[in-house]
Design an enzyme around this catalytic site. Sequence first.
Site, mmCIF file in Angstrom:
data_model
loop_
_atom_site.group_PDB
_atom_site.id
_atom_site.type_symbol
_atom_site.label_atom_id
_atom_site.label_comp_id
_atom_site.label_asym_id
_atom_site.label_seq_id
_atom_site.Cartn_x
_atom_site.Cartn_y
_atom_site.Cartn_z
ATOM 1 N N TRP A 14 0.867 -1.294 0.163
ATOM 2 C CA TRP A 14 -0.058 0.072 -0.006
ATOM 3 C C TRP A 14 0.811 1.289 0.047
ATOM 4 O O TRP A 14 0.366 2.403 -0.229
ATOM 5 C CB TRP A 14 -0.904 0.052 1.173
ATOM 6 C CG TRP A 14 -1.876 -0.934 1.145
ATOM 7 C CD1 TRP A 14 -1.986 -2.079 0.093
ATOM 8 C CD2 TRP A 14 -2.836 -1.283 2.241
ATOM 9 N NE1 TRP A 14 -3.079 -3.051 0.713
ATOM 10 C CE2 TRP A 14 -3.617 -2.338 1.904
ATOM 11 C CE3 TRP A 14 -3.441 -0.758 3.384
ATOM 12 C CZ2 TRP A 14 -4.778 -2.917 2.536
ATOM 13 C CZ3 TRP A 14 -4.477 -1.205 3.860
ATOM 14 C CH2 TRP A 14 -5.383 -2.306 3.638
ATOM 15 N N HIS A 99 13.054 -2.440 -0.470
ATOM 16 C CA HIS A 99 12.283 -2.036 -1.734
ATOM 17 C C HIS A 99 12.887 -0.908 -2.282
ATOM 18 O O HIS A 99 13.595 -0.028 -1.505
ATOM 19 C CB HIS A 99 10.896 -1.762 -1.177
ATOM 20 C CG HIS A 99 10.019 -1.191 -2.268
ATOM 21 N ND1 HIS A 99 9.966 -0.064 -2.883
ATOM 22 C CD2 HIS A 99 8.891 -1.696 -2.607
ATOM 23 C CE1 HIS A 99 9.186 -0.161 -3.877
ATOM 24 N NE2 HIS A 99 8.284 -1.227 -3.803
ATOM 25 N N GLU A 101 12.104 1.997 -3.440
ATOM 26 C CA GLU A 101 11.660 3.250 -2.648
ATOM 27 C C GLU A 101 12.607 3.413 -1.493
ATOM 28 O O GLU A 101 12.908 4.547 -1.167
ATOM 29 C CB GLU A 101 10.345 3.459 -2.685
ATOM 30 C CG GLU A 101 9.514 3.577 -4.164
ATOM 31 C CD GLU A 101 8.282 3.086 -4.300
ATOM 32 O OE1 GLU A 101 7.467 2.873 -3.167
ATOM 33 O OE2 GLU A 101 7.896 2.994 -5.502
ATOM 34 N N GLY A 238 1.822 -2.712 -6.175
ATOM 35 C CA GLY A 238 1.643 -1.291 -5.833
ATOM 36 C C GLY A 238 0.224 -0.580 -5.878
ATOM 37 O O GLY A 238 -0.677 -1.037 -5.387
ATOM 38 N N GLY A 239 0.228 0.180 -6.771
ATOM 39 C CA GLY A 239 -1.028 0.807 -7.206
ATOM 40 C C GLY A 239 -2.166 0.075 -7.160
ATOM 41 O O GLY A 239 -3.076 0.563 -6.684
HETATM 42 P P1 PGA Z 1 3.476 -0.790 -8.687
HETATM 43 O O1 PGA Z 1 4.477 -1.085 -7.552
HETATM 44 O O2 PGA Z 1 2.670 -1.775 -8.899
HETATM 45 O O3 PGA Z 1 2.820 0.703 -8.536
HETATM 46 O O4 PGA Z 1 4.401 -0.464 -9.931
HETATM 47 C C1 PGA Z 1 5.139 -2.139 -7.132
HETATM 48 C C2 PGA Z 1 6.138 -1.945 -5.990
HETATM 49 O O5 PGA Z 1 6.487 -1.029 -5.814
HETATM 50 O O6 PGA Z 1 6.087 -2.894 -5.352
#
Ligand code: PGA
Length: 257
Positions: A14, A99, A101, A238-239
């Site tokens: 999320w 991750h 990010e 993710g999204g």
């Molecule tokens: P996304 O993100 O599906 O929005 O591309 C995937 C993730 O970062 O795990």
Amino acid sequence: MKPGTRTPIVGGNWKMNLLFDEAQRLSSELRGRLGSHRGAQVVIFPPYPYLAPVAAKMRDSAVAVGAQDVHTHVKGAYTSGVSAKMVRSIGCTHALIGHSERRAHFRDGDPVVADKLKAALDADLVPVLCVGESLAERQSGQTFDVLERQLRSALSAHDASVLSRLVLAYEPVWAIGTGQTATPQQAQDVHAWVRGKVAGHFGAAFGASLRIQYGGSVTADNAATLMSQDDVDGALVGGASLDCGGFARIVMASSAR
Ligand code: PGA
């Protein structure tokens, strides 16, 4: 081990989204839709403040709950830190480790990722170790060098028995949140290479049983073709995990592989 004998695993990351009432609503919907699902393992990764209530809501259901990150240390004077043992103590079973990010925005380098993996293992969590190359790295032909470095740094201190719970997520950075999904063949090529590398280091049985998720712009529309690849054992989403119906379709596509 043939594909099909590895239970697929689908994660819903999320990230830093949803207010509490929205998170409550989504988790209620997910419990209703997937709470007794069996074909694939499902785990959601809500933001920290929601972990305890969401884990409570999912108790005795098939939906597992995990943290998006853990601190390298168990406890102590690390203001704002949240340890792996803390999240384990509130009923979480999984944690995302490394991750992209975290690596990019919080400067988690390979040594920190390795320490976080160890912290998760020590706390009896299932670590989902995320690896993946940037666009520049792919374009300059460094994909496999980058993956090898990330894998070696995180895994080489451990032996196969300690890593038996490990899940890997191949998430090309250029595909995350961009809508530019890797092609099924691109995903398969990397997954097969990763499996071969891991098998070379930890043994054939370990390699054959290791689950490798694909992540990066997975949607209900592209999940089935990605999951049809032999070495793709589920998705890290993710999204598209913020919508119960879409996420459930991804889970169903993964279960059918
Ligand atoms: P996304 O993100 O599906 O929005 O591309 C995937 C993730 O970062 O795990």
